[in-house]
Scaffold this active site. Sequence first.
Site, PDB file in Angstrom:
ATOM      1  N   ASP A  49      50.684  59.653  28.963  1.00  0.00           N
ATOM      2  CA  ASP A  49      49.855  58.551  29.457  1.00  0.00           C
ATOM      3  C   ASP A  49      50.722  57.495  30.141  1.00  0.00           C
ATOM      4  O   ASP A  49      50.387  56.993  31.219  1.00  0.00           O
ATOM      5  CB  ASP A  49      49.074  57.937  28.294  1.00  0.00           C
ATOM      6  N   GLU A 121      47.492  64.826  29.883  1.00  0.00           N
ATOM      7  CA  GLU A 121      48.523  63.844  29.543  1.00  0.00           C
ATOM      8  C   GLU A 121      49.594  64.466  28.657  1.00  0.00           C
ATOM      9  O   GLU A 121      50.787  64.171  28.802  1.00  0.00           O
ATOM     10  CB  GLU A 121      47.887  62.645  28.848  1.00  0.00           C
TER      11      GLU A 121
END
Length: 229
Positions: A49, A121
Amino acid sequence: MDSAKLNNLKKYIKKDFSYTFIENKFLIEAFTHKSISKKNYERYEFLGDAVLRLSITKKLYQMYPKASEGELSREVQRLISKDTLAGLTFTKKLLGFLEHKDLELENLSSLTKSLSADLIESLIGAIYVDSNFETIDKMIVKIYKSLLDKKDVIGRKDPKTILQEYTQSNNLPLPIYNTEKLSGPPHSPRFRVSCVVNNSREISTLCSTVQEGQQRVADIILKKLKIDE
């Protein structure tokens, strides 16, 4: 993850992402859900992320030298949101490689969307750990190629922000959001999120994350109020 599944995953990553893992353990953990192991994808997702945010932020900063901080910030958030990540063409294929226990992915669309975004992610985080930022940065730009086409306007506001600004500009009380956690296993939480504006009828929705639910109910209310986003 058995050797056959691992080999198929490695072939897919090499074919679609042009990357070959040096350390298999990073890839295995990146596709392992916490329902079956403490060594799962969550740390890779956390790292991915941050890497994704930096990569997209850098690219937008270079593309839009006249954009304000607010416009850049909102556009970054839009591009790295769960909805955007889950909408990428390869997400469904990645989800098929996830090692898990008792997750009914076919029946829970919001959970499927959330997990799909998590896996992207996680994969980004695992590739970063296995290589370096330059490698994953180039890959992210390639993945986002169609979404990074030059636009005249960037940074459109999200439904929750628009609804809040609407109430403030009309001297109304701020929207009131309520969250109820529904029964279910810890690894696949479900929530009912509701919102009331100025004592109007409560609007609610089911979701797998509170943030997703708040944006969704705000969007429903905006449509009822016929307010353009």
